[in-house]
Design a protein around this motif. Sequence first.
Motif, PDB file in Angstrom:
ATOM      1  N   LEU A 127       5.609   1.031   7.437  1.00 25.72           N
ATOM      2  CA  LEU A 127       6.552   0.739   6.354  1.00 25.72           C
ATOM      3  C   LEU A 127       6.568   1.851   5.306  1.00 25.72           C
ATOM      4  CD1 LEU A 127       5.728  -3.042   5.926  1.00 25.72           C
ATOM      5  CD2 LEU A 127       7.997  -2.142   6.496  1.00 25.72           C
ATOM      6  N   THR A 128       5.400   2.334   4.926  1.00 27.43           N
ATOM      7  CA  THR A 128       5.346   3.349   3.874  1.00 27.43           C
ATOM      8  C   THR A 128       5.884   4.696   4.342  1.00 27.43           C
ATOM      9  OG1 THR A 128       3.024   3.774   4.449  1.00 27.43           O
ATOM     10  CG2 THR A 128       3.457   2.258   2.612  1.00 27.43           C
ATOM     11  N   ALA A 129       6.013   4.880   5.653  1.00 21.01           N
ATOM     12  CA  ALA A 129       6.570   6.121   6.190  1.00 21.01           C
ATOM     13  C   ALA A 129       8.008   5.950   6.673  1.00 21.01           C
ATOM     14  CB  ALA A 129       5.705   6.622   7.348  1.00 21.01           C
ATOM     15  N   SER A 130       8.592   4.781   6.430  1.00 19.52           N
ATOM     16  CA  SER A 130       9.891   4.445   7.020  1.00 19.52           C
ATOM     17  C   SER A 130      11.088   4.943   6.224  1.00 19.52           C
ATOM     18  CB  SER A 130       9.999   2.923   7.168  1.00 19.52           C
ATOM     19  OG  SER A 130      10.042   2.317   5.878  1.00 19.52           O
ATOM     20  N   GLY A 131      10.877   5.344   4.986  1.00 29.93           N
ATOM     21  CA  GLY A 131      11.999   5.724   4.130  1.00 29.93           C
ATOM     22  C   GLY A 131      12.562   4.576   3.317  1.00 29.93           C
ATOM     23  N   LEU A 132      12.032   3.374   3.489  1.00 30.98           N
ATOM     24  CA  LEU A 132      12.448   2.238   2.676  1.00 30.98           C
ATOM     25  C   LEU A 132      11.901   2.398   1.253  1.00 30.98           C
ATOM     26  CD1 LEU A 132      11.728  -0.594   5.266  1.00 30.98           C
ATOM     27  CD2 LEU A 132      13.998   0.040   4.391  1.00 30.98           C
ATOM     28  N   PRO A 133      12.509   1.738   0.259  1.00 28.78           N
ATOM     29  CA  PRO A 133      12.009   1.849  -1.116  1.00 28.78           C
ATOM     30  C   PRO A 133      10.557   1.399  -1.242  1.00 28.78           C
ATOM     31  CG  PRO A 133      14.188   0.842  -1.085  1.00 28.78           C
ATOM     32  CD  PRO A 133      13.744   0.927   0.340  1.00 28.78           C
ATOM     33  N   VAL A 134       9.768   2.198  -1.933  1.00 20.51           N
ATOM     34  CA  VAL A 134       8.342   1.936  -2.118  1.00 20.51           C
ATOM     35  C   VAL A 134       8.036   1.855  -3.606  1.00 20.51           C
ATOM     36  CG1 VAL A 134       5.989   2.758  -1.705  1.00 20.51           C
ATOM     37  CG2 VAL A 134       7.773   3.173   0.008  1.00 20.51           C
ATOM     38  N   VAL A 135       7.315   0.818  -4.011  1.00 20.05           N
ATOM     39  CA  VAL A 135       6.850   0.694  -5.390  1.00 20.05           C
ATOM     40  C   VAL A 135       5.521   1.421  -5.517  1.00 20.05           C
ATOM     41  CG1 VAL A 135       6.114  -0.882  -7.212  1.00 20.05           C
ATOM     42  CG2 VAL A 135       8.002  -1.527  -5.688  1.00 20.05           C
ATOM     43  N   ARG A 136       5.448   2.310  -6.500  1.00 17.46           N
ATOM     44  CA  ARG A 136       4.183   2.965  -6.845  1.00 17.46           C
ATOM     45  C   ARG A 136       3.845   2.550  -8.268  1.00 17.46           C
ATOM     46  NH1 ARG A 136       6.622   6.797  -3.460  1.00 17.46           N
ATOM     47  NH2 ARG A 136       5.254   7.500  -1.778  1.00 17.46           N
ATOM     48  N   ASP A 137       2.727   1.912  -8.436  1.00 15.80           N
ATOM     49  CA  ASP A 137       2.378   1.336  -9.723  1.00 15.80           C
ATOM     50  C   ASP A 137       1.818   2.386 -10.670  1.00 15.80           C
ATOM     51  OD1 ASP A 137       2.105  -1.216 -11.243  1.00 15.80           O
ATOM     52  OD2 ASP A 137       0.017  -0.583 -11.310  1.00 15.80           O
ATOM     53  N   ALA A 138       2.054   2.192 -11.963  1.00  9.24           N
ATOM     54  CA  ALA A 138       1.566   3.137 -12.964  1.00  9.24           C
ATOM     55  C   ALA A 138       0.066   3.026 -13.192  1.00  9.24           C
ATOM     56  CB  ALA A 138       2.291   2.920 -14.288  1.00  9.24           C
ATOM     57  N   GLY A 139      -0.535   1.927 -12.742  1.00  6.44           N
ATOM     58  CA  GLY A 139      -1.981   1.816 -12.822  1.00  6.44           C
ATOM     59  C   GLY A 139      -2.525   1.392 -14.168  1.00  6.44           C
ATOM     60  N   PHE A 140      -1.699   0.739 -14.997  1.00 10.45           N
ATOM     61  CA  PHE A 140      -2.190   0.286 -16.294  1.00 10.45           C
ATOM     62  C   PHE A 140      -3.170  -0.877 -16.152  1.00 10.45           C
ATOM     63  CE2 PHE A 140       2.043   1.885 -18.115  1.00 10.45           C
ATOM     64  CZ  PHE A 140       1.494   3.120 -18.412  1.00 10.45           C
ATOM     65  N   GLU A 150      -5.376  -3.452 -13.180  1.00 14.60           N
ATOM     66  CA  GLU A 150      -5.846  -3.978 -11.901  1.00 14.60           C
ATOM     67  C   GLU A 150      -5.957  -2.968 -10.767  1.00 14.60           C
ATOM     68  OE1 GLU A 150      -4.389  -7.724 -10.489  1.00 14.60           O
ATOM     69  OE2 GLU A 150      -4.050  -8.506 -12.494  1.00 14.60           O
ATOM     70  N   ILE A 151      -5.010  -2.058 -10.597  1.00 10.29           N
ATOM     71  CA  ILE A 151      -5.045  -1.162  -9.441  1.00 10.29           C
ATOM     72  C   ILE A 151      -4.901   0.285  -9.892  1.00 10.29           C
ATOM     73  CG2 ILE A 151      -4.226  -2.859  -7.769  1.00 10.29           C
ATOM     74  CD1 ILE A 151      -1.451  -1.827  -8.104  1.00 10.29           C
ATOM     75  N   ALA A 152      -5.253   1.197  -9.012  1.00 14.19           N
ATOM     76  CA  ALA A 152      -5.276   2.614  -9.357  1.00 14.19           C
ATOM     77  C   ALA A 152      -3.870   3.176  -9.531  1.00 14.19           C
ATOM     78  CB  ALA A 152      -6.007   3.394  -8.265  1.00 14.19           C
ATOM     79  N   PRO A 153      -3.696   4.149 -10.449  1.00 10.50           N
ATOM     80  CA  PRO A 153      -2.379   4.775 -10.644  1.00 10.50           C
ATOM     81  C   PRO A 153      -1.852   5.367  -9.345  1.00 10.50           C
ATOM     82  CG  PRO A 153      -3.907   5.440 -12.379  1.00 10.50           C
ATOM     83  CD  PRO A 153      -4.713   4.706 -11.361  1.00 10.50           C
ATOM     84  N   GLY A 154      -0.554   5.181  -9.110  1.00 11.75           N
ATOM     85  CA  GLY A 154       0.083   5.727  -7.939  1.00 11.75           C
ATOM     86  C   GLY A 154      -0.073   4.905  -6.680  1.00 11.75           C
ATOM     87  N   SER A 155      -0.749   3.766  -6.783  1.00 12.92           N
ATOM     88  CA  SER A 155      -0.937   2.926  -5.598  1.00 12.92           C
ATOM     89  C   SER A 155       0.406   2.418  -5.086  1.00 12.92           C
ATOM     90  CB  SER A 155      -1.819   1.729  -5.935  1.00 12.92           C
ATOM     91  OG  SER A 155      -3.106   2.125  -6.312  1.00 12.92           O
ATOM     92  N   CYS A 156       0.596   2.494  -3.773  1.00 15.36           N
ATOM     93  CA  CYS A 156       1.777   1.893  -3.157  1.00 15.36           C
ATOM     94  C   CYS A 156       1.515   0.396  -3.032  1.00 15.36           C
ATOM     95  CB  CYS A 156       2.039   2.503  -1.780  1.00 15.36           C
ATOM     96  SG  CYS A 156       2.439   4.252  -1.809  1.00 15.36           S
ATOM     97  N   THR A 157       2.352  -0.393  -3.641  1.00 13.99           N
ATOM     98  CA  THR A 157       2.088  -1.829  -3.697  1.00 13.99           C
ATOM     99  C   THR A 157       3.066  -2.652  -2.872  1.00 13.99           C
ATOM    100  OG1 THR A 157       3.426  -2.026  -5.708  1.00 13.99           O
ATOM    101  CG2 THR A 157       1.039  -1.680  -5.977  1.00 13.99           C
ATOM    102  N   VAL A 158       4.348  -2.283  -2.861  1.00 18.52           N
ATOM    103  CA  VAL A 158       5.373  -3.078  -2.191  1.00 18.52           C
ATOM    104  C   VAL A 158       6.362  -2.145  -1.499  1.00 18.52           C
ATOM    105  CG1 VAL A 158       7.278  -4.727  -2.496  1.00 18.52           C
ATOM    106  CG2 VAL A 158       5.189  -4.974  -3.855  1.00 18.52           C
ATOM    107  N   VAL A 159       6.777  -2.526  -0.302  1.00 22.80           N
ATOM    108  CA  VAL A 159       7.892  -1.880   0.393  1.00 22.80           C
ATOM    109  C   VAL A 159       9.016  -2.896   0.500  1.00 22.80           C
ATOM    110  CG1 VAL A 159       8.719  -0.847   2.537  1.00 22.80           C
ATOM    111  CG2 VAL A 159       6.438  -0.282   1.687  1.00 22.80           C
ATOM    112  N   ALA A 160      10.205  -2.495   0.070  1.00 23.67           N
ATOM    113  CA  ALA A 160      11.375  -3.375   0.078  1.00 23.67           C
ATOM    114  C   ALA A 160      12.134  -3.189   1.390  1.00 23.67           C
ATOM    115  CB  ALA A 160      12.277  -3.069  -1.107  1.00 23.67           C
ATOM    116  N   ASP A 161      11.942  -4.137   2.288  1.00 21.64           N
ATOM    117  CA  ASP A 161      12.503  -4.055   3.636  1.00 21.64           C
ATOM    118  C   ASP A 161      13.775  -4.911   3.699  1.00 21.64           C
ATOM    119  OD1 ASP A 161      12.940  -3.783   6.347  1.00 21.64           O
ATOM    120  OD2 ASP A 161      11.265  -5.057   6.955  1.00 21.64           O
ATOM    121  N   HIS A 162      14.857  -4.372   3.191  1.00 21.43           N
ATOM    122  CA  HIS A 162      16.157  -5.071   3.238  1.00 21.43           C
ATOM    123  C   HIS A 162      16.884  -4.635   4.505  1.00 21.43           C
ATOM    124  CE1 HIS A 162      20.187  -6.395   2.235  1.00 21.43           C
ATOM    125  NE2 HIS A 162      19.725  -7.031   1.175  1.00 21.43           N
TER     126      HIS A 162
END
Length: 257
Positions: free
Chosen positions: A225-238, A240-252
């Motif tokens: 999914l993260t290599a598919s070209g679909l939209p990927v959410v990368r979190d700012a890391g404020f 719970e999780i590290a900055p730049g973490s890929c959290t969600v892929v929007a598979d429409h």
Amino acid sequence: MSSDISDRSDPGDRSDHGDGSDRVPGRTSPDEAPQFVLPLVVRIEKAAPPARTDALETAARAVLMMLSDERSVGEGEWARAMRDWQDARIRKVVRRARGAEWRRASALPGLTVMGAGPTTETASAAEVRVFPPVPLDGWPKELAKLQVSGTELDDAGPPPAPDPARPVLWIGPDLDMSAGKAMAQAGHGAQLAWWELSETERKTWREAGFPLAVRTADAGRWRELTASGLPVVRDAGFTEIAPGSCTVVADHPALRG
């Protein structure tokens, strides 16, 4: 729980944010704009909280309802706030309420979205209210008092496999997120998908009631999914999780290659 998309170049760094608005001339970065936040409040009654997956899916649908509401676009009463919010970092904060807190929050302008979860003696269908964006330091007192951290929800069992014909917001398998954080991330994923769709595709999704699923991907599927070209959410890391973490892929379905 607070959440912020850190990298809008994947795929949201563009002047058209879906409502016909352009960035303010002279701004070179979302960080230079005044910062706004989209508040979401989830109803969690102590005796009958909603299921986690139902809450995540309802939060994502609430974001889509706000983005597509007639008051949020054109000359609508919320349109200026929506433009200002989307010209800056895309921040969402999920807070929880019950009883009188929920009633006070529900009296403010916004939209309440109901989930599809079953109602039993120990669980209720999710209810999420989304409000027009507010300045980062300018929350209404009815919302500012609500709790942010510690929003924990569970599913009674594994959710069913998603319908492949419907949009799926896939969550990364190795992320330890509270329910509030995951709700905000699901909202980010839904928003990135919305930005990428054509007007016709948006209309079709909206008229169908924004059907979608939120599921956690297994490791192999997540790599695809993260290599598919679909939209990927990368979190700012404020939080719970590290900055730049890929959290969600929007598979429409409309965005699949």
